[in-house]
Scaffold this active site. Structure first.
Site: not given
Length: 176
Positions: A17, A20-21, A23, A42, A57-58, A61, A91
């Site tokens: 996608g 910011r979709s 996905k 990555t 993000h870290r 999760r 990701d």
């Protein structure tokens, strides 16, 4: 111990996608539904804003997910992740491809090697990637080279994936 039932074959899933979709959220929801697993990130920290994004993000999760941060050696990261015996989420492929492009790698050779590696995974693998072919033609040769390499990588992975899902505006559409 594998999460793949005896006799069943692990599959590669491609979630594609725009930026910011939704996905990544969909991929994380799928990994959660599988009982968690290994997250291969990555992204690289290039500046303060990216450092803040990675930190958020870290923190978001689940603590029981294994994290492998690997911006370049994705095949090696997949090998390590399979050793944990749980589903894997990568990701994202677009960032990995950018990292490899800027490192001067042979993108076609690396894309072929990655697709070969993902043809028969030991664990289910969820791949997140950006669809870059719906935008305008990039102005620079580097941008066009990246767009072409991303399109080739996405086509190669879609061909070997057991399922492919397009995400737009938080809505998903099964393509395969």
């Amino acid at each position: 111990m594998s999460d793949v039932p005896f006799g069943a074959r692990a599959t590669t899933s491609l979630i594609i996608g725009g930026a910011r979709s939704g996905k990544s959220r969909l991929a994380e929801e799928r990994l959660t539904a599988m009982g968690g697993g290994t997250f291969i990130a990555t992204a690289q920290i290039w500046d303060e804003e990216m450092a803040e994004r990675i930190s958020l993000h870290r923190a978001s999760r689940p603590a029981d997910w294994t994290l492998i941060e690997e911006p370049h050696d994705l095949i090696g990261a997949l090998d390590r992740a399979e050793g944990y015996g749980r589903p894997i989420l990568v990701d994202c492929l677009t960032l990995w491809l950018s990292n490899r492009l800027l490192a001067g790698a042979d993108l076609m050779a690396e894309s072929r090697a990655l697709a070969d590696r993902l043809t028969s995974p030991a664990q289910p693998v969820l791949l997140v990637t950006n669809e870059v072919g719906l935008a305008i033609v990039p102005e620079t040769p580097l941008g066009r080279r990246f767009r072409d390499a991303a399109g080739s990588l996405n086509q190669r992975l879609a061909a070997i994936a057991g399922d492919v899902t397009l995400v737009v505006a938080g809505l998903s559409l099964k393509l395969k």
